[in-house]
Write a protein that holds these residues in place. Structure first.
Motif, PDB file in Angstrom:
ATOM      1  N   HIS A   1       0.684  -1.046  -0.008  1.00 62.04           N
ATOM      2  CA  HIS A   1      -0.019  -0.099   0.075  1.00 62.04           C
ATOM      3  C   HIS A   1       0.965   1.248  -0.157  1.00 62.04           C
ATOM      4  O   HIS A   1       1.918   1.250   0.554  1.00 62.04           O
ATOM      5  N   THR A   2       0.725   2.301  -0.712  1.00 63.90           N
ATOM      6  CA  THR A   2       1.411   3.205  -1.056  1.00 63.90           C
ATOM      7  C   THR A   2       1.676   4.285   0.283  1.00 63.90           C
ATOM      8  O   THR A   2       2.548   5.033   0.338  1.00 63.90           O
ATOM      9  N   ASP A   3       0.469   4.106   1.072  1.00 69.06           N
ATOM     10  CA  ASP A   3       0.698   4.983   2.352  1.00 69.06           C
ATOM     11  C   ASP A   3       1.480   4.132   3.536  1.00 69.06           C
ATOM     12  O   ASP A   3       1.738   4.888   4.450  1.00 69.06           O
ATOM     13  N   LEU A   4       2.197   3.192   3.367  1.00 70.70           N
ATOM     14  CA  LEU A   4       3.297   2.522   4.199  1.00 70.70           C
ATOM     15  C   LEU A   4       4.244   3.492   4.325  1.00 70.70           C
ATOM     16  O   LEU A   4       4.772   4.170   3.518  1.00 70.70           O
ATOM     17  N   PRO A   5       4.757   3.805   5.721  1.00 67.97           N
ATOM     18  CA  PRO A   5       5.997   4.860   5.922  1.00 67.97           C
ATOM     19  C   PRO A   5       7.169   4.312   5.148  1.00 67.97           C
ATOM     20  O   PRO A   5       7.420   3.131   4.723  1.00 67.97           O
ATOM     21  N   GLU A   6       7.946   5.135   4.690  1.00 64.78           N
ATOM     22  CA  GLU A   6       9.090   4.919   3.339  1.00 64.78           C
ATOM     23  C   GLU A   6      10.102   4.039   4.312  1.00 64.78           C
ATOM     24  O   GLU A   6      10.702   3.257   3.515  1.00 64.78           O
ATOM     25  N   ASP A   7      10.387   4.315   5.652  1.00 60.40           N
ATOM     26  CA  ASP A   7      11.534   3.535   6.178  1.00 60.40           C
ATOM     27  C   ASP A   7      10.961   1.997   6.234  1.00 60.40           C
ATOM     28  O   ASP A   7      11.725   1.076   6.088  1.00 60.40           O
ATOM     29  N   LEU A   8       9.807   1.891   6.525  1.00 61.16           N
ATOM     30  CA  LEU A   8       9.125   0.727   6.400  1.00 61.16           C
ATOM     31  C   LEU A   8       8.969  -0.248   5.254  1.00 61.16           C
ATOM     32  O   LEU A   8       9.439  -1.355   5.023  1.00 61.16           O
ATOM     33  N   LYS A   9       9.031   0.718   4.038  1.00 58.83           N
ATOM     34  CA  LYS A   9       8.978  -0.087   2.837  1.00 58.83           C
ATOM     35  C   LYS A   9      10.297  -0.637   2.508  1.00 58.83           C
ATOM     36  O   LYS A   9      10.570  -1.448   1.840  1.00 58.83           O
ATOM     37  N   LYS A  10      11.337   0.381   2.911  1.00 61.05           N
ATOM     38  CA  LYS A  10      12.723   0.200   2.803  1.00 61.05           C
ATOM     39  C   LYS A  10      13.144  -1.263   3.445  1.00 61.05           C
ATOM     40  O   LYS A  10      13.991  -2.083   2.901  1.00 61.05           O
ATOM     41  N   ASN A  11      12.800  -1.299   4.540  1.00 61.95           N
ATOM     42  CA  ASN A  11      12.884  -2.569   5.567  1.00 61.95           C
ATOM     43  C   ASN A  11      12.184  -3.665   4.772  1.00 61.95           C
ATOM     44  O   ASN A  11      12.779  -5.009   4.597  1.00 61.95           O
ATOM     45  N   ILE A  12      10.955  -3.540   4.086  1.00 60.34           N
ATOM     46  CA  ILE A  12      10.482  -4.576   3.578  1.00 60.34           C
ATOM     47  C   ILE A  12      10.987  -5.223   2.391  1.00 60.34           C
ATOM     48  O   ILE A  12      11.298  -6.323   1.847  1.00 60.34           O
ATOM     49  N   LYS A  13      11.581  -4.211   1.726  1.00 59.80           N
ATOM     50  CA  LYS A  13      12.284  -4.623   0.123  1.00 59.80           C
ATOM     51  C   LYS A  13      13.624  -5.147   0.640  1.00 59.80           C
ATOM     52  O   LYS A  13      13.867  -5.966  -0.256  1.00 59.80           O
ATOM     53  N   GLU A  14      14.317  -4.691   1.397  1.00 63.86           N
ATOM     54  CA  GLU A  14      15.496  -5.342   1.758  1.00 63.86           C
ATOM     55  C   GLU A  14      15.430  -6.744   2.241  1.00 63.86           C
ATOM     56  O   GLU A  14      16.328  -7.529   1.657  1.00 63.86           O
ATOM     57  N   PHE A  15      14.329  -6.965   2.944  1.00 67.16           N
ATOM     58  CA  PHE A  15      14.096  -8.499   3.492  1.00 67.16           C
ATOM     59  C   PHE A  15      13.905  -9.390   2.015  1.00 67.16           C
ATOM     60  O   PHE A  15      14.729 -10.460   1.898  1.00 67.16           O
ATOM     61  N   PHE A  16      13.237  -8.771   1.306  1.00 68.22           N
ATOM     62  CA  PHE A  16      12.751  -9.610   0.049  1.00 68.22           C
ATOM     63  C   PHE A  16      14.100  -9.661  -0.928  1.00 68.22           C
ATOM     64  O   PHE A  16      14.004 -10.833  -1.682  1.00 68.22           O
ATOM     65  N   MET A  17      14.732  -8.650  -0.987  1.00 66.12           N
ATOM     66  CA  MET A  17      15.679  -8.816  -1.804  1.00 66.12           C
ATOM     67  C   MET A  17      16.926  -9.525  -1.585  1.00 66.12           C
ATOM     68  O   MET A  17      17.638 -10.230  -2.291  1.00 66.12           O
ATOM     69  N   SER A  18      16.762  -9.991  -0.289  1.00 64.44           N
ATOM     70  CA  SER A  18      18.069 -10.867   0.656  1.00 64.44           C
ATOM     71  C   SER A  18      17.595 -12.157   0.492  1.00 64.44           C
ATOM     72  O   SER A  18      18.338 -13.203   0.651  1.00 64.44           O
ATOM     73  N   TYR A  19      16.270 -12.452   0.501  1.00 64.18           N
ATOM     74  CA  TYR A  19      15.664 -13.629   1.223  1.00 64.18           C
ATOM     75  C   TYR A  19      15.999 -14.884   0.038  1.00 64.18           C
ATOM     76  O   TYR A  19      15.548 -14.679  -1.168  1.00 64.18           O
ATOM     77  N   GLY A  20      16.247 -15.789   0.699  1.00 66.33           N
ATOM     78  CA  GLY A  20      16.664 -16.996  -0.208  1.00 66.33           C
ATOM     79  C   GLY A  20      17.858 -17.077  -0.876  1.00 66.33           C
ATOM     80  O   GLY A  20      18.309 -17.972  -1.577  1.00 66.33           O
ATOM     81  N   ARG A  21      18.733 -16.109  -0.996  1.00 70.77           N
ATOM     82  CA  ARG A  21      20.006 -15.613  -1.733  1.00 70.77           C
ATOM     83  C   ARG A  21      21.106 -16.513  -1.379  1.00 70.77           C
ATOM     84  O   ARG A  21      21.886 -17.141  -1.986  1.00 70.77           O
ATOM     85  N   ASP A  22      21.278 -16.557   0.288  1.00 70.24           N
ATOM     86  CA  ASP A  22      22.557 -17.457   0.586  1.00 70.24           C
ATOM     87  C   ASP A  22      22.173 -18.212   1.825  1.00 70.24           C
ATOM     88  O   ASP A  22      23.079 -18.437   2.529  1.00 70.24           O
ATOM     89  N   ASN A  23      20.954 -18.564   1.992  1.00 70.09           N
ATOM     90  CA  ASN A  23      20.432 -19.199   3.350  1.00 70.09           C
ATOM     91  C   ASN A  23      19.880 -20.726   2.692  1.00 70.09           C
ATOM     92  O   ASN A  23      18.706 -20.645   2.407  1.00 70.09           O
TER      93      ASN A  23
END
Length: 298
Positions: free
Chosen positions: A239-261
């Motif tokens: 949702h576009t109304d999510l705080p920007e820093d929370l969006k950043k944390n969410i994106k970082e989670f998905f971009m790294s998930y499953g890569r080296d674990n």
């Protein structure tokens, strides 16, 4: 005096930036729960079993509890985002388009399948015993005698894609040419064909591969009689109304998930995925073109 004024302005600017930063962190920390929408491609029991491990990892990583949100159909998850009950969601392309257009959604990522691709295909399936049904021509020729299992109206592979490539290009309406047309999710359509409750139904390559991974004996009862051109992989939408820093944390989670674990990879493999990649609303351009054709046909 001028130097004094400049120093005061600089101090005020620094204070302002600090306050803005604190407010941003406060906004994110005030959100105690994130509701993650999951479209109903199969039973919520099966979906929960496959999704919960990743959502638990996400909760731990971003420091906020993440809860799954299920609905009886795709529209329920779209409406959930529209009315603030869903913060981010996994959609198909058609339902993502509805979320972007009607529910203040924004695409930020797309899935990468476990074979490394970012595309899948829509299928038409029938029972192996239907020896006279082997392609689209056979289906359309015998349509008046057949029961057809269509997908959810907001499903890309289950409804939108076959509505163009199977029915639209042949100038027929599935609701008019078949003896009976039913709408259901992918799992229900597959089971209906395997158990001879419907003659032909929509399905897709992702769910077919998942059944292969489970060595499902039911695959021996079903055959694919048509496959579509490649469809872009499923998007993730927040949702576009999510705080920007929370969006950043969410994106970082998905971009790294499953890569080296290996454990994360195993969790994703249960979803037929291997990782995620960045995306945006341009992801929907092919879907919009198909939807435009569908609208003009009507």
């Amino acid at each position: 005096m001028i130097r004094s004024v400049v120093r005061n302005i600089r101090k005020l600017s620094a204070v302002s930036l600090t306050v803005i930063g604190l407010l941003s962190v406060s906004q994110a920390s005030e959100k105690e729960v994130i509701n993650f929408g999951i479209i109903s491609t199969e039973s919520s029991q099966n979906l929960r079993a496959n999704w919960q491990p990743m959502l638990d990892d996400m909760s731990e990583k971003i420091g906020i509890e993440v809860k799954p949100f299920f609905a009886s159909d795709y529209a329920g998850v779209i409406q959930g985002m529209r009315f603030g009950k869903v913060d981010l969601a996994w959609y198909g392309n058609k339902s993502a388009m509805e979320a972007v257009d009607r529910a203040s959604g924004e695409i930020f990522a797309q899935v990468v399948y476990d074979d490394g691709t970012t595309g899948y295909k829509s299928y038409l399936i029938t029972h192996q015993d239907n020896k006279d049904i082997n392609n689209v021509k056979d289906v359309l020729t015998q349509a008046s005698e057949l029961t057809f299992g269509n997908g959810d109206p907001n499903s890309t592979s289950g409804n939108l894609v076959p509505s163009y490539y199977v029915f639209g290009v042949n100038n027929v309406d599935p609701n008019e040419v078949f003896k009976r047309t039913l709408n259901a999710n992918h799992e229900s359509n597959f089971m209906a064909v395997a158990n001879k409750h419907v003659d032909v139904a929509t399905f897709n390559s992702t769910h077919w591969s998942a059944l292969e991974g489970k060595n499902s004996p039911l695959l021996q009862q079903v055959k694919v009689i048509w496959e579509s051109p490649e469809i872009s992989s499923d998007p993730l939408v927040w949702h576009t109304d999510l705080p920007e820093d929370l969006k950043k944390n969410i994106k970082e989670f998905f971009m790294s998930y499953g890569r080296d674990n290996p454990e994360e990879t195993k969790i994703l493999n249960n979803l037929s995925w291997s990782s995620f990649k960045e995306s945006n609303n341009d992801h929907l351009i092919p879907t919009r073109e198909l939807e435009s054709f569908k609208a003009k046909s009507k």
